[in-house]
Scaffold this active site. Structure first.
Site, mmCIF file in Angstrom:
data_model
loop_
_atom_site.group_PDB
_atom_site.id
_atom_site.type_symbol
_atom_site.label_atom_id
_atom_site.label_comp_id
_atom_site.label_asym_id
_atom_site.label_seq_id
_atom_site.Cartn_x
_atom_site.Cartn_y
_atom_site.Cartn_z
ATOM 1 N N CYS A 177 0.674 -1.311 0.143
ATOM 2 C CA CYS A 177 0.070 -0.118 0.074
ATOM 3 C C CYS A 177 0.942 1.360 0.049
ATOM 4 C CB CYS A 177 -0.787 0.004 1.216
ATOM 5 S SG CYS A 177 -2.156 1.288 1.396
ATOM 6 N N CYS A 219 -0.757 4.302 1.744
ATOM 7 C CA CYS A 219 -0.718 4.122 3.600
ATOM 8 C C CYS A 219 0.858 4.503 3.721
ATOM 9 C CB CYS A 219 -0.954 2.700 3.903
ATOM 10 S SG CYS A 219 -2.198 2.083 3.101
ATOM 11 N N ASP A 220 1.907 3.916 3.011
ATOM 12 C CA ASP A 220 3.191 3.939 3.777
ATOM 13 C C ASP A 220 4.115 5.064 3.109
ATOM 14 O OD1 ASP A 220 2.389 1.856 5.570
ATOM 15 O OD2 ASP A 220 2.815 0.313 3.972
#
Ligand code: FAD
Length: 313
Positions: free
Chosen positions: A134, A137-138
């Site tokens: 992801c 997200c990261d």
């Protein structure tokens, strides 16, 4: 929770949510078993490209709750549970879930896919410690660092572009000799000053004791270690059909064959989205499948027509 429904949909991705919206609007008593992730693969996509009505893209975490809200307002019910198996009993399907059994006259399988893993040494140990599926997200965690993206398709390039907004350098490691992604992503990646593409690369091992510090790679000239702070893996999707365990004939890729109305070989059982054979693999296509399947389920409930002979069970 009620246990008797006209239509039960397995899957809370865009295919399942859109099927729920359509089914509820057709007046059918409808339940969605969402599985673990309401929103499915789209939930973590920062900018869904190519979805009608959103020329600038739309975040998955905005779009999916909007469709759920619309489906709920139309009367669909939701349960955070996975479908574990289906059995035919009389004219109903008996559905096994962790939250108990439910019965349905029609079932729409919209259980999508999960991102494939590399299956190489170091991956299991470092999952969640620098190996990610992801980017949105990261990406903030790798600000000003060098990261690697593995893959050469749409997902890999789209996520490399997201990462390039944060990382100092993004290295795409691709097994093939050419990128398979659509031209819109290819052109942007090739021109991006922070992104480098390496072809014909096999990633053999993820390196690091308790967090990713690099990868061991091999090309035609030999092996080498490449220092990276994180690894983003987009090497394809595996359909979520294991729970059907032989109840339905699958195609050689493990996907569910359907006809043009999304009907499977089992009466009253339909499939929609990227879990079905020959799906287009885009969000709008999954939404369209969901609509088609819900309309076909409604027709089946109204007149009992089904083109195939198997009864399942
Ligand atoms: C990195 C990446 C970027 C992408 N970007 C774009 C883009 O920009 N534009 C675009 O059009 N497409 C994009 N796609 C493709 C898009 O995400 C998919 O085509 C779409 O999300 C598929 O939706 P789906 O509902 O068919 O399946 P999924 O999204 O996979 O949803 C499946 C659902 O089923 C649930 N589930 C699983 N097993 C069970 C079970 N046993 N019982 C009940 N529920 C279950 C899951 O929890 C999930 O809710 C991208 C994909 C990736 C991986």
């Amino acid at each position: 929770m009620d246990t008797d429904f006209e239509v039960v949909i397995a899957g809370g991705g865009i295919a399942g949510l859109t099927a729920a919206l359509t089914s509820a609007r057709l007046g059918r008593k409808t339940l969605v078993l969402t599985g673990d992730v309401l929103g499915g693969l789209l939930l973590s996509i920062e900018k869904i490209d190519g979805f009608p009505g959103f020329p600038e893209g739309v975040p998955g975490y905005d779009l999916c709750p909007m469709i759920q809200e619309q489906a709920t307002a139309a009367g669909a019910e939701f349960a955070v549970a996975a479908l574990d198996g289906i059995t035919r009993r009389d004219d109903r399907w008996q559905l096994k879930t962790a939250a108990g059994e439910v019965r349905a006259r029609a079932v729409i399988l919209a259980t999508g896919s999960t991102l494939k893993e590399l299956g190489i040494p170091g991956e299991a140990r470092l999952r969640g410690k620098g190996i990610s599926h992801c980017a949105s997200c990261d990406a903030p965690l790798v600000r000003n660092r060098t990261v690697a993206v593995i893959g050469g398709g749409d997902s890999a390039l789209q996520e490399a572009l997201t990462l390039a907004g944060f990382a100092e350098r993004v290295i795409i490691l691709h097994r093939g000799k050419a990128l398979s992604a659509q031209a819109a992503y290819r052109d942007r990646v090739v021109e991006h000053r922070k992104i480098e593409i390496r072809f014909d690369i096999v990633v053999e091992e993820v390196l690091g004791a308790d967090k990713v510090t690099g990868v061991r790679i091999r090309d035609a000239t030999g092996g080498a270690d490449l220092e990276v702070a994180a690894l983003f893996v987009y090497i394809g999707l595996a359909p979520t059909t294991a729970f059907l365990s032989g109840q339905l004939t699958l195609d050689p890729f493990g996907k569910i064959p359907v006809d043009g109305r999304m009907r499977t070989e089992l009466p009253g059982v339909l499939a929609a989205g990227i879990v079905r054979s020959e799906a287009a693999g885009r969000a709008a296509a999954s939404a369209g499948d969901g609509t088609t399947a819900a309309v076909a389920a409604d027709r089946y409930l109204a007149n009992g027509d089904w083109p195939f002979g198997k009864t399942g069970g």
